[in-house]
Design an enzyme around this catalytic site. Structure first.
Site, PDB file in Angstrom:
ATOM      1  N   GLY A  87       0.812  -1.204   0.000  1.00 58.18           N
ATOM      2  CA  GLY A  87       0.000   0.000   0.000  1.00 58.18           C
ATOM      3  C   GLY A  87       0.847   1.256   0.000  1.00 58.18           C
ATOM      4  CG  ASP A  96       2.243  -0.127  10.319  1.00 58.94           C
ATOM      5  OD1 ASP A  96       1.070  -0.279   9.930  1.00 58.94           O
ATOM      6  OD2 ASP A  96       3.116   0.478   9.682  1.00 58.94           O
ATOM      7  NE  ARG A 156      -2.177  -5.318   9.775  1.00 52.30           N
ATOM      8  CZ  ARG A 156      -1.139  -4.650   9.318  1.00 52.30           C
ATOM      9  NH1 ARG A 156      -0.833  -3.460   9.816  1.00 52.30           N
ATOM     10  NH2 ARG A 156      -0.375  -5.160   8.370  1.00 52.30           N
TER      11      ARG A 156
END
Length: 777
Positions: A416, A642, A673
């Site tokens: 991405g 992240d 996620r």
């Protein structure tokens, strides 16, 4: 005929076998006999007949039960056929058409009988039909299966020859829609993938990709055989010669006919090849090392890259997309290790180094799939890049206006970052571009960059209602004016969106200013400054003025703190553990994971703090810790976006409840996620609740009366985790195994190489026990 109409017509056909009443195959060589066998095995025709001058082949085919009838004479068996498959050498096709026309004139065949061929040239097939029939028959559907084998003839046949191979169909305007749909259905029924192409384009493509390589192979073998010392030449020929020249063992008569049949396209391809050959010859004469390395590097990478692009797979060589980790619990980790280079900085070093004037030398480059996708994109746009070689790259920058249009869509794999940042760069270029990725990336939202780029005057089109890739970007030469500077207030803090707009602003007229609601990682700003491009930072407002230049230099990529986070949590949740991670990037916009772990009472210390390439780095030491649950401050969320999957593992091992809010961004990563981590945690026995923008986790850590660390008790049960091919999900649950009661299996781990090649090996080095199952038999 449009594909939509084709699909509707095909769905209206009776798709239950058999599709045809009688199929007649003319020519029982490898392709004809294999097609006949596939039709027979799949019950696709009520009757199957064949014509071949080789009587033993006909006899054996009838004895084997493959054929109902056969003959050397077409008139003996053709009557009543509703499909004729012509599988003879290309120069013999016109004579076959003559026989077919005679059968039609005699009333043996209907005028709308479907006729197709399997030849590797198409224009001459169409010309031959016109010459014989006067006007093209409505049943004529020229076709070409891209399949073959080293052995030829009837005995080499196999029904599986066309499975997962492409078949090109030339849809002529004179052909009936029913004929096209039925032939497409037949090929799909034997396992082939059907695509449409006009005849001229087909012949030009095949001239380059098939006919030219065969011509060169024949010519090279002839050249070597003509030498006086030819015996030694062939005796000591290396494997490369044998591999390349293997195709020169093909049927000379067949290739003689093809070379003449596709004369114009082959001569054009040969002339173009001669230009490239002359260029390489001159580079060798001139000893132009830079240009020659660039040419060889682009060719090597392109060969590997095209295979992944066409298959829409990641760069990892996986024989099956079912790789898994089988992890036996271990409770202690220790040692001193080096983490691979920072992925975010690796991406940007390629981008800015390519756009700079002069040479940029990069050390510590992350040779993971995502960064390699960025590297390949710039090679495709004409940048000469040497390496990577053990993390070292040499980039020969082309300057701000030196990029060239790629001859193919730029393939981003699963990255991405590559797609979003490149969108900003490409929106300012003079030429058109297309950005695409693998199946996963092509589902991720791209309007978050496309919309603000349009406000700068970019012409960019995303795909589908949800605004996903592929992205089509119209060049400034077509638009007729440059991008315009803008002021953009970001609704959500995102380093990718910010970087995209700042990079576009390098070419825009005036000033481009991005205001972010919270601080996000600032690698783009830092690296722009390192390349000599002025950036103004005023709190959360970042500005660049278009029209500047970048100057190449040395870039040292520090270790990636996002990758280090897995081992930081591993040491914190284990018993009697101490782990040191060397020279990790501690950019203040990336240290959210350290701050959050410290709030959870983690024992973390930094040492040997210094700066490398404008980025702060330090050794990080983390020891076994009594973690406690916390409410994670929202201002830290963008600084650890992240790292949350592995922080969820830490929270599960903590005493008390951990609450995350303000993290909607996690729902649009490689996977959702939040949902995927919650699913895995619950599988392993953790009580957690998904909220609209976060997660609530009930930690299972146990406090001790004397304050001693008690990380020996299992927190997680055993289980089978589906990672949804998300690299951070897979690595996070690997860390969970340290506090598991029994073995954990994690499915879909092949994408770990996107960000952390060698993860399992490094984990085992510090005391974990990960067995990698590639899924290959």
């Amino acid at each position: 005929m449009s594909s939509q109409k084709n699909n509707k017509l095909q769905s209206s056909l009776n798709t239950t076998p058999p599709i045809f009443k009688q199929v007649c195959v003319i020519g029982l060589g490898l392709i004809g006999a294999s097609f006949a066998q596939a039709i027979k095995d799949n019950d696709l025709s009520e009757r199957l007949v064949a014509v071949d001058r080789h009587a033993p082949s006909i006899t054996e085919a009838i004895e084997h039960g493959l054929l109902d009838a056969g003959s050397a004479n077409l008139q003996d068996v053709i009557a009543g056929s509703d499909l004729i498959i012509i599988a003879v050498p290309v120069q013999a096709v016109q004579a076959v058409f003559v026989d077919i026309k005679q059968a039609m004139d005699n009333g043996q065949l209907a005028s709308d009988c479907i006729m197709t061929d399997v030849c590797s040239t198409k224009v001459n097939i169409i010309d031959a039909a016109k010459a014989v029939f006067g006007s093209l028959p409505i049943g004529l559907v020229p076709a070409h299966p891209i399949a073959g084998a080293e052995n030829s003839g009837y005995h080499a046949r196999r029904a599986s020859l066309f499975v997962n191979h492409s078949v090109i169909i030339c849809e002529l305007p004179t052909t009936s829609a029913t004929a096209i749909a039925k032939l497409r259905l037949l090929w799909e029924s034997v396992g082939a993938t059907v695509m449409s192409m006009d005849a001229e384009h087909h012949d030009a493509i095949l001239a380059h990709t098939s006919h030219l390589p065969h011509l060169l192979a024949f010519n090279l073998v002839e050249q070597l055989a003509s030498h006086d010392d030819n015996l030694d030449m062939f005796r000591y020929a290396a494997g490369g010669f044998r591999d390349f020249s293997r195709i020169a063992a093909s049927d000379p008569k067949m290739w003689h006919d093809i070379f003449f049949a596709n004369q114009s396209a082959i001569v054009s391809a040969l002339d173009e090849y001669g230009v490239y050959l002359q260029t390489m010859r001159q580079l060798i004469i001139d000893k132009d090392s830079t240009a020659l390395m660039g040419l060889l590097g682009r060719a090597q990478a392109a060969r590997r890259h095209f295979g992944h692009m066409l298959a829409s797979t990641p760069y990892t060589d996986t024989s099956a997309m079912s790789a898994s980790y089988n992890i036996t619990p271990s409770n202690t980790v220790s040692g001193t290790i080096a983490i691979p280079g920072d992925k975010s900085i690796s991406h940007r070093s390629i981008m800015l180094g390519s756009l700079a004037t002069g040479v940029t030398n990069v050390t510590g480059f992350l040779e993971g799939e995502d960064a390699l996708a960025t590297l390949q994109a710039f090679r495709d746009m004409g940048v000469s890049i040497e390496g990577p070689d053990n993390g070292n790259l040499t980039i020969h920058g082309v300057g701000m206006n030196g990029l060239k249009p790629s001859k193919t869509p730029l393939y981003m794999g699963n990255s991405g970052t590559s797609m979003r940042l490149l969108s900003g760069i490409l929106a300012a270029q003079s030429f058109d571009s297309v950005l695409t990725g693998d199946t996963s990336l092509n589902k991720r939202p791209m309007e978050r960059v496309a919309a603000p780029l349009r406000s700068m005057g970019a012409v960019i089109q995303s795909t589908g209602h949800s605004g996903t890739a592929p992205l089509s970007i119209t060049g400034r030469d077509t638009v007729g004016k440059p991008l315009q500077g803008t002021e953009y207030d970001m609704p959500v803090a995102s380093a990718q969106v910010k970087s995209c707009l700042l990079l576009a602003g390098l070419w825009a007229e005036g000033t481009t200013t991005v205001t972010q609601p919270e601080i996000s990682r600032d690698h783009t700003e830092r690296m722009l400054s390192a390349f000599g491009y002025p950036v103004t930072v005023e709190g959360n407002r970042i500005s660049v003025i278009g029209g500047g230049t970048l100057t190449g230099g040395d870039i040292a990529v520090p270790a990636d703190i996002s990758s280090a986070a897995f081992f930081m949590v591993a040491a914190a949740i284990s018993q009697n553990s101490e782990l040191t991670l060397t020279q990790v990037g501690i950019n203040p916009t990336r240290t959210g994971v350290i701050n959050i772990l410290k709030l959870m009472n983690a024992d973390i210390s930094l040492s040997n703090e210094t700066h490398v390439g404008g980025e702060p780095v330090a050794d990080i030491t983390i020891r076994s810790s009594n973690l406690v649950g916390i409410e994670i401050p929202e201002h830290l969320v963008p600084l650890a976006i992240d790292e949350f999957p592995v922080l969820f593992i830490a929270a599960s091992c903590a005493q008390g409840r951990t609450v995350l809010t303000g993290a909607k961004e996690l729902r649009v990563k490689e996977s959702d996620r939040i949902a995927v981590m919650a699913e895995g945690l619950q599988t392993l026995g953790i009580d957690c609740t998904v909220t609209d923008d976060g997660l609530i986790i009930e930690g299972k850590g146990v406090a001790t009366d004397n304050g001693d660390i008690n990380n020996s008790q299992p927190v997680f049960g055993s289980g089978h985790i589906v990672s949804h091919h998300d690299h951070r999900i897979a690595m996070s649950f690997s860390v969970a195994s340290l506090r598991a009661s029994q073995q954990i299996t994690i499915e879909g781990v092949e994408t770990v190489n996107t960000s952390f090649p060698g993860f399992a090996e490094l984990a085992n080095q510090i005391g974990m026990s990960i067995q990698v199952d590639t899924g290959a038999e």
